[in-house]
Design a protein around this motif. Structure first.
Motif, PDB file in Angstrom:
ATOM      1  N   ARG A  47      47.920  30.049  42.087  1.00 22.84           N
ATOM      2  CA  ARG A  47      46.821  30.088  42.700  1.00 22.84           C
ATOM      3  C   ARG A  47      45.775  30.939  42.344  1.00 22.84           C
ATOM      4  O   ARG A  47      46.000  32.302  42.937  1.00 22.84           O
ATOM      5  CB  ARG A  47      46.910  29.871  44.131  1.00 22.84           C
ATOM      6  CG  ARG A  47      45.825  29.615  45.233  1.00 22.84           C
ATOM      7  CD  ARG A  47      45.932  29.768  46.533  1.00 22.84           C
ATOM      8  NE  ARG A  47      44.804  29.875  47.592  1.00 22.84           N
ATOM      9  CZ  ARG A  47      44.860  30.292  48.889  1.00 22.84           C
ATOM     10  NH1 ARG A  47      46.065  30.717  49.355  1.00 22.84           N
ATOM     11  NH2 ARG A  47      43.651  30.340  49.416  1.00 22.84           N
ATOM     12  N   VAL A  48      44.754  30.688  41.780  1.00 19.63           N
ATOM     13  CA  VAL A  48      43.777  32.207  41.249  1.00 19.63           C
ATOM     14  C   VAL A  48      42.806  32.084  42.433  1.00 19.63           C
ATOM     15  O   VAL A  48      41.954  31.213  42.482  1.00 19.63           O
ATOM     16  CB  VAL A  48      43.165  31.677  39.822  1.00 19.63           C
ATOM     17  CG1 VAL A  48      42.423  32.808  39.502  1.00 19.63           C
ATOM     18  CG2 VAL A  48      44.238  31.464  38.905  1.00 19.63           C
ATOM     19  N   LEU A  49      42.639  33.448  42.908  1.00 18.55           N
ATOM     20  CA  LEU A  49      41.754  33.383  43.975  1.00 18.55           C
ATOM     21  C   LEU A  49      40.304  33.983  43.343  1.00 18.55           C
ATOM     22  O   LEU A  49      39.332  34.002  44.264  1.00 18.55           O
ATOM     23  CB  LEU A  49      42.339  34.634  44.963  1.00 18.55           C
ATOM     24  CG  LEU A  49      43.498  33.974  45.681  1.00 18.55           C
ATOM     25  CD1 LEU A  49      44.069  35.356  46.755  1.00 18.55           C
ATOM     26  CD2 LEU A  49      43.644  32.713  46.227  1.00 18.55           C
ATOM     27  N   GLY A  50      40.245  34.556  42.315  1.00 17.83           N
ATOM     28  CA  GLY A  50      39.167  35.091  41.699  1.00 17.83           C
ATOM     29  C   GLY A  50      39.294  36.187  40.696  1.00 17.83           C
ATOM     30  O   GLY A  50      40.662  36.251  39.964  1.00 17.83           O
ATOM     31  N   ALA A  51      38.639  37.331  40.568  1.00 20.46           N
ATOM     32  CA  ALA A  51      38.713  38.470  39.687  1.00 20.46           C
ATOM     33  C   ALA A  51      38.095  39.691  40.168  1.00 20.46           C
ATOM     34  O   ALA A  51      37.329  39.699  41.109  1.00 20.46           O
ATOM     35  CB  ALA A  51      38.230  37.937  38.244  1.00 20.46           C
ATOM     36  N   VAL A  52      38.511  40.989  39.736  1.00 19.44           N
ATOM     37  CA  VAL A  52      37.866  42.012  40.006  1.00 19.44           C
ATOM     38  C   VAL A  52      37.726  42.672  38.375  1.00 19.44           C
ATOM     39  O   VAL A  52      38.134  42.470  37.444  1.00 19.44           O
ATOM     40  CB  VAL A  52      38.543  42.996  40.756  1.00 19.44           C
ATOM     41  CG1 VAL A  52      38.728  42.556  42.146  1.00 19.44           C
ATOM     42  CG2 VAL A  52      40.119  43.414  39.937  1.00 19.44           C
ATOM     43  N   ALA A  53      36.442  43.493  38.448  1.00 15.47           N
ATOM     44  CA  ALA A  53      36.111  43.978  37.253  1.00 15.47           C
ATOM     45  C   ALA A  53      35.602  45.419  37.458  1.00 15.47           C
ATOM     46  O   ALA A  53      35.163  45.648  38.514  1.00 15.47           O
ATOM     47  CB  ALA A  53      34.939  43.059  36.457  1.00 15.47           C
ATOM     48  N   ILE A  54      35.910  46.319  36.657  1.00 18.71           N
ATOM     49  CA  ILE A  54      34.963  47.667  36.722  1.00 18.71           C
ATOM     50  C   ILE A  54      33.617  47.441  36.801  1.00 18.71           C
ATOM     51  O   ILE A  54      33.018  48.475  37.616  1.00 18.71           O
ATOM     52  CB  ILE A  54      35.554  48.577  35.460  1.00 18.71           C
ATOM     53  CG1 ILE A  54      36.937  48.867  35.401  1.00 18.71           C
ATOM     54  CG2 ILE A  54      34.845  49.924  35.756  1.00 18.71           C
ATOM     55  CD1 ILE A  54      37.590  49.554  34.197  1.00 18.71           C
ATOM     56  N   ALA A  55      32.978  46.633  35.921  1.00 21.61           N
ATOM     57  CA  ALA A  55      31.506  46.473  36.004  1.00 21.61           C
ATOM     58  C   ALA A  55      31.125  45.355  35.445  1.00 21.61           C
ATOM     59  O   ALA A  55      31.823  44.579  34.796  1.00 21.61           O
ATOM     60  CB  ALA A  55      31.012  47.554  34.925  1.00 21.61           C
TER      61      ALA A  55
ATOM     62  N   PRO B 213      33.447  27.746  41.805  1.00 24.68           N
ATOM     63  CA  PRO B 213      32.713  28.482  43.117  1.00 24.68           C
ATOM     64  C   PRO B 213      33.523  28.860  43.975  1.00 24.68           C
ATOM     65  O   PRO B 213      33.166  29.610  44.979  1.00 24.68           O
ATOM     66  CB  PRO B 213      31.701  27.183  43.619  1.00 24.68           C
ATOM     67  CG  PRO B 213      32.511  25.908  43.235  1.00 24.68           C
ATOM     68  CD  PRO B 213      33.130  26.298  41.792  1.00 24.68           C
ATOM     69  N   GLU B 214      34.954  28.408  44.142  1.00 25.89           N
ATOM     70  CA  GLU B 214      35.921  28.923  45.169  1.00 25.89           C
ATOM     71  C   GLU B 214      36.436  30.327  44.825  1.00 25.89           C
ATOM     72  O   GLU B 214      37.090  30.825  45.741  1.00 25.89           O
ATOM     73  CB  GLU B 214      36.812  27.937  45.151  1.00 25.89           C
ATOM     74  CG  GLU B 214      37.909  27.956  44.084  1.00 25.89           C
ATOM     75  CD  GLU B 214      37.654  27.178  42.839  1.00 25.89           C
ATOM     76  OE1 GLU B 214      38.321  27.023  42.123  1.00 25.89           O
ATOM     77  OE2 GLU B 214      36.402  26.773  42.653  1.00 25.89           O
ATOM     78  N   TRP B 215      36.265  30.874  43.452  1.00 24.95           N
ATOM     79  CA  TRP B 215      36.856  32.325  43.167  1.00 24.95           C
ATOM     80  C   TRP B 215      35.826  33.287  43.862  1.00 24.95           C
ATOM     81  O   TRP B 215      34.623  33.185  43.814  1.00 24.95           O
ATOM     82  CB  TRP B 215      36.696  32.499  41.756  1.00 24.95           C
ATOM     83  CG  TRP B 215      37.652  31.519  40.855  1.00 24.95           C
ATOM     84  CD1 TRP B 215      38.636  30.684  41.443  1.00 24.95           C
ATOM     85  CD2 TRP B 215      38.095  31.947  39.498  1.00 24.95           C
ATOM     86  NE1 TRP B 215      39.468  30.419  40.414  1.00 24.95           N
ATOM     87  CE2 TRP B 215      39.244  31.154  39.160  1.00 24.95           C
ATOM     88  CE3 TRP B 215      37.540  32.690  38.565  1.00 24.95           C
ATOM     89  CZ2 TRP B 215      39.707  31.191  38.048  1.00 24.95           C
ATOM     90  CZ3 TRP B 215      38.263  32.757  37.284  1.00 24.95           C
ATOM     91  CH2 TRP B 215      39.386  32.138  37.078  1.00 24.95           C
TER      92      TRP B 215
END
Length: 324
Positions: free
Chosen positions: A294-302, A83-85
């Motif tokens: 330290r993984v902050l999260g992610a980005v995606a095209i869709a 949930p922290e991502w």
């Protein structure tokens, strides 16, 4: 801590910034490709309009759908324990967006790479803005955008890495301040996956009989084998996560150049093309966190919509997810 300062090459390898003659060659190739599309009878990948890979109307619709990156982590059940991502997507997966994503992955059209790069570029900048706002006045260090890796089999089949092409376009446009694209991860080959599965499955949790360990080994080996019935099509979040467990590692090139310790304390953001269950991102995050990042999260095209709202064809759904 060292970092890659060069954009990702079209094959997924690093390359120098294209300037002068090399940029002129790239522009010439793009122009020749456009002329070739007139000869070969190209059609818009979304609406079928003749003599253009992506028509003006569909291009406008693509960017209209990707103007405002949004939080999409709640759509990925495999990320429920993270949930922290922060997970951002540029657009919903469907309609013209899905058609352009699939066409770029299948054929690598330069014009489609540039359009998808514009969408991902917005999501990367939006994430960087959120990351800056969450750390306070102290200098947080570089932000590493880490792409989900393409398997060797996928690269050989296509002849290119679709996500690496899109990230090259983003790098050419300009990355957020104090950020770099770092190709850290690699997909384990089949022999390596089999060995990994063998070690994991034959390690009994207690001093019990060998039978359960052998059954675990059999299931792990079946999941590792390629071929019909062993892909991700039709699998739920739990099955995908089991399928992908242990499938990634730090790339040998990264470890050779910088050493695994270079990831300790690094602020990483995973990058993928399409977010489905999140199993791919969960596996990638496991590897990075295991190396001290330290993984902050992610980005995606869709990102896919919830099943009740999806409305995508089975063909579209089957090609989503890991850049395999």
């Amino acid at each position: 801590m060292g970092s890659f300062t060069q954009p990702v090459h079209r094959t997924g390898r690093r390359a120098a910034d294209r300037t002068g003659p090399s940029r002129a060659v790239a522009v010439s190739i793009e122009g020749l490709s456009a002329m070739a599309s007139l000869v070969t009878g190209a059609e818009c990948v979304a609406c079928g309009q003749a003599e253009v890979v992506l028509c003006t109307a569909c291009r406008s619709e693509l960017h209209a759908q990707g103007l405002s990156p949004f939080a999409a982590g709640h759509r990925a059940p495999a990320l429920a324990d993270r949930p922290e991502w922060t997970v951002l997507a540029a657009a919903d997966y469907g309609g013209v967006v899905s058609q352009v994503v699939l066409a770029q992955k299948r054929r690598g059209h330069r014009v489609l790479t540039r359009e998808l790069g514009a969408l991902l570029h917005r999501a990367m900048w939006a994430f960087a803005g959120k990351a800056r706002g969450a750390v306070g006045p102290e200098r947080p260090g570089e932000l590493w955008f880490v792409p989900v890796p393409s398997s060797g089999a996928s690269f050989r089949k296509r002849g290119f890495d679709p996500l690496a092409l899109v990230l090259s376009s983003c790098a050419a446009t300009g990355l957020p301040p104090d950020s770099v694209v770092v190709p850290v991860l690699a997909v384990r080959g089949l022999p390596e996956r089999l060995a990994h599965a063998l070690l994991a499955a034959t390690r009994p949790p207690d001093d019990g009989p060998r039978g359960p360990a052998l059954r675990r080994l059999g299931r792990a080996l079946l999941r590792s084998l390629p071929g019909p019935g062993n892909g991700q099509k039709g699998l739920g979040a739990a099955a995908r996560r089991r399928r992908l467990a242990g499938s990634m590692r730090l790339s040998r090139a990264f470890r050779c150049a910088y050493g695994a310790d270079a990831l300790k304390g690094a602020r990483c953001v995973l990058v993928d093309d399409v977010l489905t269950t999140g199993a791919t991102l969960a596996e990638a995050g496991r590897v990075l966190q295991g190396a001290g990042a330290r993984v902050l999260g992610a980005v995606a095209i869709a990102a896919t919509r919830p099943p009740a709202d999806r409305g995508s064809s089975q063909e579209e759904i089957s090609e989503q997810g890991m850049n395999y």
